[in-house]
Write a protein that holds these residues in place. Structure first.
Motif, PDB file in Angstrom:
ATOM      1  N   ILE A  61       0.840  -1.205   0.000  1.00  0.00           N
ATOM      2  CA  ILE A  61       0.000   0.000   0.000  1.00  0.00           C
ATOM      3  C   ILE A  61       0.874   1.254   0.000  1.00  0.00           C
ATOM      4  O   ILE A  61       0.548   2.262  -0.651  1.00  0.00           O
ATOM      5  CB  ILE A  61      -0.956  -0.028   1.201  1.00  0.00           C
ATOM      6  CG1 ILE A  61      -2.052  -1.066   0.967  1.00  0.00           C
ATOM      7  CG2 ILE A  61      -1.577   1.343   1.448  1.00  0.00           C
ATOM      8  CD1 ILE A  61      -3.065  -1.165   2.056  1.00  0.00           C
ATOM      9  N   LEU A 110      -7.863   4.488   6.528  1.00  0.00           N
ATOM     10  CA  LEU A 110      -8.026   3.730   5.290  1.00  0.00           C
ATOM     11  C   LEU A 110      -9.199   2.772   5.385  1.00  0.00           C
ATOM     12  O   LEU A 110      -9.956   2.595   4.425  1.00  0.00           O
ATOM     13  CB  LEU A 110      -6.738   2.965   4.998  1.00  0.00           C
ATOM     14  CG  LEU A 110      -6.676   2.276   3.629  1.00  0.00           C
ATOM     15  CD1 LEU A 110      -6.696   3.323   2.520  1.00  0.00           C
ATOM     16  CD2 LEU A 110      -5.430   1.405   3.524  1.00  0.00           C
ATOM     17  N   VAL A 149      -6.986   5.610  -2.717  1.00  0.00           N
ATOM     18  CA  VAL A 149      -6.045   4.546  -2.368  1.00  0.00           C
ATOM     19  C   VAL A 149      -6.810   3.297  -1.924  1.00  0.00           C
ATOM     20  O   VAL A 149      -6.470   2.161  -2.314  1.00  0.00           O
ATOM     21  CB  VAL A 149      -5.093   5.035  -1.269  1.00  0.00           C
ATOM     22  CG1 VAL A 149      -4.247   3.891  -0.726  1.00  0.00           C
ATOM     23  CG2 VAL A 149      -4.187   6.139  -1.798  1.00  0.00           C
ATOM     24  N   LEU A 194       1.860   1.778  -3.447  1.00  0.00           N
ATOM     25  CA  LEU A 194       0.726   2.303  -4.203  1.00  0.00           C
ATOM     26  C   LEU A 194       0.597   3.812  -4.012  1.00  0.00           C
ATOM     27  O   LEU A 194       0.379   4.569  -4.963  1.00  0.00           O
ATOM     28  CB  LEU A 194      -0.547   1.586  -3.748  1.00  0.00           C
ATOM     29  CG  LEU A 194      -1.838   1.750  -4.546  1.00  0.00           C
ATOM     30  CD1 LEU A 194      -2.776   0.574  -4.250  1.00  0.00           C
ATOM     31  CD2 LEU A 194      -2.568   3.046  -4.197  1.00  0.00           C
ATOM     32  N   ILE A 195       0.736   4.251  -2.753  1.00  0.00           N
ATOM     33  CA  ILE A 195       0.644   5.690  -2.462  1.00  0.00           C
ATOM     34  C   ILE A 195       1.804   6.436  -3.109  1.00  0.00           C
ATOM     35  O   ILE A 195       1.633   7.556  -3.624  1.00  0.00           O
ATOM     36  CB  ILE A 195       0.611   5.905  -0.940  1.00  0.00           C
ATOM     37  CG1 ILE A 195      -0.648   5.261  -0.343  1.00  0.00           C
ATOM     38  CG2 ILE A 195       0.654   7.383  -0.597  1.00  0.00           C
ATOM     39  CD1 ILE A 195      -0.675   5.254   1.165  1.00  0.00           C
ATOM     40  N   GLU A 238      -8.281   1.656  -5.071  1.00  0.00           N
ATOM     41  CA  GLU A 238      -7.286   0.963  -5.876  1.00  0.00           C
ATOM     42  C   GLU A 238      -6.801  -0.307  -5.181  1.00  0.00           C
ATOM     43  O   GLU A 238      -6.572  -1.330  -5.820  1.00  0.00           O
ATOM     44  CB  GLU A 238      -6.105   1.895  -6.158  1.00  0.00           C
ATOM     45  CG  GLU A 238      -6.410   2.978  -7.166  1.00  0.00           C
ATOM     46  CD  GLU A 238      -6.749   2.385  -8.517  1.00  0.00           C
ATOM     47  OE1 GLU A 238      -5.876   1.743  -9.125  1.00  0.00           O
ATOM     48  OE2 GLU A 238      -7.915   2.530  -8.948  1.00  0.00           O
ATOM     49  N   ALA A 239      -6.641  -0.241  -3.858  1.00  0.00           N
ATOM     50  CA  ALA A 239      -6.213  -1.441  -3.136  1.00  0.00           C
ATOM     51  C   ALA A 239      -7.266  -2.537  -3.242  1.00  0.00           C
ATOM     52  O   ALA A 239      -6.926  -3.718  -3.428  1.00  0.00           O
ATOM     53  CB  ALA A 239      -5.955  -1.096  -1.669  1.00  0.00           C
ATOM     54  N   ALA A 254       0.943   6.854  -6.791  1.00  0.00           N
ATOM     55  CA  ALA A 254      -0.091   7.866  -6.994  1.00  0.00           C
ATOM     56  C   ALA A 254       0.451   9.270  -6.731  1.00  0.00           C
ATOM     57  O   ALA A 254       0.149  10.227  -7.465  1.00  0.00           O
ATOM     58  CB  ALA A 254      -1.282   7.579  -6.087  1.00  0.00           C
ATOM     59  N   LEU A 259      -3.075  12.636   3.418  1.00  0.00           N
ATOM     60  CA  LEU A 259      -3.819  12.149   2.253  1.00  0.00           C
ATOM     61  C   LEU A 259      -5.246  12.689   2.206  1.00  0.00           C
ATOM     62  O   LEU A 259      -5.731  13.042   1.133  1.00  0.00           O
ATOM     63  CB  LEU A 259      -3.840  10.615   2.244  1.00  0.00           C
ATOM     64  CG  LEU A 259      -2.487   9.921   2.059  1.00  0.00           C
ATOM     65  CD1 LEU A 259      -2.663   8.418   2.067  1.00  0.00           C
ATOM     66  CD2 LEU A 259      -1.830  10.363   0.768  1.00  0.00           C
TER      67      LEU A 259
END
Length: 485
Positions: A210, A364, A257, A213-214, A260-261, A217, A241
């Motif tokens: 993750i 999250l 996020v 991923l961040i 997408e996760a 992005a 965020l």
């Protein structure tokens, strides 16, 4: 010239003689006040200095009559002034403590002398250690000439306690014995929690994915700027965020996020379940743990002078050394964890990192729940739109309902009774026969006498119009009263 020397303060007035005029055995009720110590009045100017003019004498007979003890009162129940040996507040607090303990004073003093603290517990022993007398009070207690039995219970307890050698150190040892094991157990639990949290952060692959991923992005958002093409970021940035708002209402980068996760791998959103000790570690202060261990070491060192503390000290020092070794090992693991996440190693850095990641995990998970609710609402809207379109297509295909001559022409040819007074035309017209003769008129134009002609029969179906007309012609004859033809 120097300032004039102030006149010497006159000595305090002599003590009043015992009240005269009382019958043998009579006593006056006591006034339980807190007297000012004499050393605070003697030799200085104060409000308690003797007045310049003598005061009028008191009405002692009236005083004795109002405040005489009733007959039969037990002598010796009049308490001594509270501040004669102890301060008033300390005496009151000590009296409350003795009532809560519910043990004889002599037993409490003997337990302190012999090192027995289990019947009281650490909390009560610590409270008693805070009520120990000051140096001036100890001097007054030890200088008391009479028997302790004549004193109130708090003062009697303190007189007996101050006669015990090293009573303060013995009481401190009892407090240490009752507090040491639970306190050291709690400190070692904090050390283990910090070590477990660091290991969880190092081993959580879902968290690492993750974070990547961040990073991807963020680099895409910051492309072309000073913050673009970053190789990593400080984990405190995770809390920013939600500040990057999306164009859709109620959405931000944290929602993206989470979305997408979930699209890549839904198990990524379950990483908070693998960080069970991170939330607990975020509330631990490493500096407090180390300070408390040093405080326990100092307290053990102060108790080494008492022979009764030798067995306890040997076991306590061994446990304390094991706790120090665990703390050093945890600090090395914390430094490795901080280095792994490219964070600066400092005092309290690991709990701060745990606090950031714990808040990020909660945020999250909440964002994922928001996305799920948003998707459900979207599905409901699409379903309603499909249902409305289906109803519209069905209504457009259905024939419109109309009325009028065209509808009557399309009606099925079923026999219908004709309306009263109206005779529908027959389907097959036959040639008309001779008209029936009209009935004869009566005298003067009045209708003829006799029964009135019968009303016409009800209308017949459309197929029997010919038969109906024949029967009506046969039924219609010459007028009533006229001879037949």
């Amino acid at each position: 010239m120097g300032s004039p020397v102030p006149p010497p303060v006159p000595p305090p007035p002599p003590a009043l003689p015992p009240p005269a005029g009382l019958s043998p055995g009579a006593r006056l009720r006591a006034l339980h006040w807190e007297p000012v110590p004499a050393w605070r009045v003697r030799g200085r100017r104060s409000v308690w200095a003797p007045p310049p003019a003598a005061l009028p004498p008191l009405d002692l007979p009236r005083l004795r009559a109002l405040f005489r003890e009733p007959r039969g009162a037990v002598p010796g129940q009049r308490p001594a002034p509270a501040a004669a040996l102890l301060e008033h507040k300390r005496s009151l607090a000590l009296g409350v403590f003795l009532k809560q303990v519910k043990r004889p004073i002599e037993h409490i003093v003997r337990d302190i002398e012999e090192g027995i603290g289990a019947p009281y517990g650490a909390e009560k022993l610590l409270e008693l250690s805070r009520l120990l007398p000051s140096a001036a009070e100890v001097a007054r207690l030890r200088a008391h000439p009479g028997s302790p039995r004549q004193l109130p219970e708090p003062e009697r307890f303190m007189v007996l306690l101050t006669r015990v050698p090293s009573y303060a150190q013995r009481l401190e040892l009892l407090v240490l014995q009752e507090e040491f094991s639970p306190r050291l157990r709690a400190l070692r639990g904090s050390i283990q929690t910090l070590a477990a949290a660091g290991a969880e952060l190092m081993e959580c692959e879902e968290l690492h994915r993750i974070l990547h991923l961040i990073l991807s992005a963020g680099n895409h958002l910051n492309a072309g700027g000073y913050a673009g093409s970053a190789a990593g970021f400080r984990l405190a940035s995770l809390l920013k965020l939600p500040d990057t708002k999306a164009n859709e209402p109620g959405m931000d980068l944290l929602h993206f996020v989470a979305m997408e996760a979930a699209r890549m791998d839904k198990t990524l959103l379950d990483f908070p379940d693998k960080l069970r000790h991170v939330g607990l570690a975020s509330r631990i202060d490493e500096a407090d743990v180390e300070r408390e261990l040093r405080r326990l070491s100092a307290r053990l060192s102060g108790a080494r002078g008492l022979s009764a503390a030798a067995p306890f000290l040997r076991a306590a020092e061994e446990e304390l050394r094991a706790a120090w070794r665990a703390l050093e090992q945890q600090q090395r693991a914390a430094a490795a964890t901080l280095d792994f996440f490219c964070e600066e190693a400092a005092a309290g850095a690991l709990p701060a990192l745990c606090a950031v990641l714990h808040r990020f995990a909660l945020g999250l998970r909440a964002a994922a729940c928001d996305n799920g609710r948003r998707e459900q609402a979207q599905r409901r809207r699409l379903q309603l739109q499909r249902e409305r379109g289906k109803r519209h297509s069905i209504a457009s295909c259905a024939a419109p309902r109309d009325t009028g001559p065209a509808a009557e022409r399309r009606a099925p040819l079923t026999p219908q009774p004709p309306r009263r007074g109206s005779e529908p035309a027959p389907r097959h017209q036959e040639p008309p026969g001779p008209a029936p003769p009209a009935p004869a008129a009566g005298v003067g134009g009045e209708p003829p006498l006799g029964p009135s002609p019968e009303p016409p029969p009800p209308a017949a179906p459309r197929q029997g119009w010919a038969l109906l007309r024949l029967l009506r012609r046969l039924a219609a004859g010459p007028g009533r009263g006229a001879p037949p033809s």
